[in-house]
Scaffold this motif. Structure first.
Motif, PDB file in Angstrom:
ATOM      1  N   ALA A 111       0.836  -1.197   0.000  1.00  0.00           N
ATOM      2  CA  ALA A 111       0.000   0.000   0.000  1.00  0.00           C
ATOM      3  C   ALA A 111       0.871   1.248   0.000  1.00  0.00           C
ATOM      4  O   ALA A 111       1.985   1.265   0.541  1.00  0.00           O
ATOM      5  N   LEU A 112       0.341   2.288  -0.605  1.00  0.00           N
ATOM      6  CA  LEU A 112       0.977   3.594  -0.642  1.00  0.00           C
ATOM      7  C   LEU A 112       0.367   4.473   0.441  1.00  0.00           C
ATOM      8  O   LEU A 112      -0.856   4.517   0.592  1.00  0.00           O
ATOM      9  N   VAL A 113       1.204   5.164   1.189  1.00  0.00           N
ATOM     10  CA  VAL A 113       0.749   6.097   2.220  1.00  0.00           C
ATOM     11  C   VAL A 113       0.997   7.509   1.711  1.00  0.00           C
ATOM     12  O   VAL A 113       2.142   7.886   1.413  1.00  0.00           O
ATOM     13  N   VAL A 154       3.846  10.651  -2.171  1.00  0.00           N
ATOM     14  CA  VAL A 154       3.774   9.413  -1.390  1.00  0.00           C
ATOM     15  C   VAL A 154       4.847   9.444  -0.307  1.00  0.00           C
ATOM     16  O   VAL A 154       6.034   9.604  -0.603  1.00  0.00           O
ATOM     17  N   ALA A 155       4.436   9.294   0.952  1.00  0.00           N
ATOM     18  CA  ALA A 155       5.384   9.290   2.058  1.00  0.00           C
ATOM     19  C   ALA A 155       6.149   7.973   2.134  1.00  0.00           C
ATOM     20  O   ALA A 155       7.328   7.949   2.499  1.00  0.00           O
ATOM     21  N   GLY A 156       5.470   6.877   1.816  1.00  0.00           N
ATOM     22  CA  GLY A 156       6.111   5.575   1.916  1.00  0.00           C
ATOM     23  C   GLY A 156       5.151   4.456   1.572  1.00  0.00           C
ATOM     24  O   GLY A 156       4.021   4.705   1.139  1.00  0.00           O
ATOM     25  N   PRO A 167       9.881   4.621   3.967  1.00  0.00           N
ATOM     26  CA  PRO A 167       9.982   5.750   3.038  1.00  0.00           C
ATOM     27  C   PRO A 167      10.472   5.293   1.665  1.00  0.00           C
ATOM     28  O   PRO A 167      11.277   4.365   1.555  1.00  0.00           O
ATOM     29  N   LEU A 168       9.981   5.960   0.634  1.00  0.00           N
ATOM     30  CA  LEU A 168      10.374   5.581  -0.723  1.00  0.00           C
ATOM     31  C   LEU A 168      11.881   5.672  -0.926  1.00  0.00           C
ATOM     32  O   LEU A 168      12.450   4.939  -1.741  1.00  0.00           O
TER      33      LEU A 168
END
Length: 278
Positions: free
Chosen positions: A134-136, A153-155, A193-194
Motif C-alpha cells: 500500500a501507498l501512504v 507518497v510518504a512511503g 519511506p520511498l
C-alpha cells in the motif's frame, strides 16, 4: 528511518525504526509528544523527527526484536483498495483487468495491526486474505500528473486485505459489504519511506498461508502502476496525508479459523495475522 507504532504500557505510541540502531519512541525525541503516527504525517514532521533521531544517543533505542508493533495508526481518513490489478491474478479468476482501476473504499473499523486476529464473519463461508503493498500519502494531492505522483507518497507498507468472497460472488454490487467487516484491513509493521526502496517496480509481494507461499508477483506486473493509481484517484477526490491506497494482490488465499495469513515484501516487511471465528 521508518515510521511505526509500538505497544508501550498498554497503549500504542509512535516510533521510528532505524535498521542499524533499532527502535526509538517519538516521545523520547520530543518530550511530551502526545500525537500518533497519523498526526506526524498530517503535520509533516517525519523529516524533523528523523534528524532528531540521528542526533539521539544510542541508549534511547531499543532492539527491534524486543518491541511489539501495532498498526501504524488506527484511524486513516481514507482507505482506497484496488481490485484485479495484477494481470496474472485476473487470469487466475478468469477475469479481465478492467479498462480503469477497479477501486473501492474501506472504513477505519476494518483496521487491525500485526498479530491481531482476523475474524471470519458468520455471514461468510469463504473469506480470503490478500497480501498487498500500500501507498501512504504524505501531502495534499489533487489532480497530480502520473510523472509527479510519487512525490506525494510518504512511503509504502505491507497490507492484508480481506474479502468475504462468497458474498461478492453473489453480486458484484456487494463489493463494499464484502470488504468492510471488522478486521478486514491489517497493515504494518512499518511505513517504509520511498527513499529506502531503490526501485518500487521490483518489489515482490507474496500472499503466504500457514508458512506456505500461496502467490507471489512483482509490482512491475501490475496493470496500473502505483504512480498511475495516485494520479487517477487524485483526480477523483483530494488525497490527504495518511490516506492509504492499497494497490491490489498477486493472489487471494482462502482462510479458515486456525490459519495464519501473511504478507511478505522483501525490503518492506512481514505482516502476520492469525485467523479466528468471528
Amino acid at each position: 528511518m521508518r515510521l511505526a507504532s509500538i505497544r508501550h504500557d498498554g497503549t500504542e505510541v509512535p516510533a521510528l525504526v532505524d535498521a542499524r540502531r533499532g527502535v526509538v519512541r517519538v516521545a523520547d525525541l520530543v518530550p511530551g509528544f502526545s500525537g500518533d503516527a497519523l498526526s506526524i504525517l498530517v503535520d509533516g514532521r517525519w523529516a524533523e523527527l528523523e534528524k532528531l533521531a540521528a542526533d539521539a544517543p544510542d541508549r534511547v533505542f531499543a532492539d527491534r526484536a524486543s518491541v511489539e508493533f501495532g498498526a501504524p495508526y488506527r484511524h486513516p481518513r481514507l482507505i482506497w483498495g484496488i481490485g484485479l490489478n495484477y494481470v496474472d491474478h485476473a487470469a487466475d479468476l478468469s477475469e479481465q483487468v478492467p479498462d480503469e482501476p477497479a477501486s473501492f473504499v474501506k472504513g477505519d473499523h476494518t483496521v487491525i495491526g500485526p498479530g491481531e486476529p482476523i475474524p471470519v464473519p458468520p455471514q461468510s463461508s469463504r473469506t480470503t486474505a490478500e497480501a498487498e503493498v500500500a501507498l501512504v500519502i504524505g501531502r495534499h494531492c489533487r489532480n497530480v500528473s502520473e510523472a509527479d505522483a510519487l512525490e506525494y507518497v510518504a512511503g509504502v507498507v505491507a497490507v492484508l486485505d480481506q474479502t468475504a468472497e462468497d458474498i461478492l460472488e453473489r453480486n458484484p454490487r456487494f463489493l463494499t459489504r464484502s470488504k468492510n467487516f471488522p478486521g478486514f484491513f491489517s497493515f504494518g509493521p512499518e511505513i517504509v519511506p520511498l527513499a529506502e526502496l531503490p526501485d518500487l517496480a521490483e518489489l515482490e509481494v507474496s500472499t503466504v498461508l500457514n508458512g506456505q507461499e500461496h502467490r507471489t508477483n512483482t509490482v512491475a506486473r501490475m496493470r496500473y502502476s502505483p504512480a498511475f493509481l495516485v494520479s487517477f484517484h487524485s483526480a477523483v477526490m483530494p488525497l490527504q496525508p495518511g490516506d492509504i491506497l492499497s494497490t491490489g494482490t498477486p493472489g487471494a488465499a482462502h482462510i479458515r479459523p486456525g490459519d495464519t495469513a501473511e504478507c511478505r515484501i522483501p525490503g518492506v516487511g512481514v505482516l502476520s495475522n492469525p485467523v479466528v471465528r468471528g
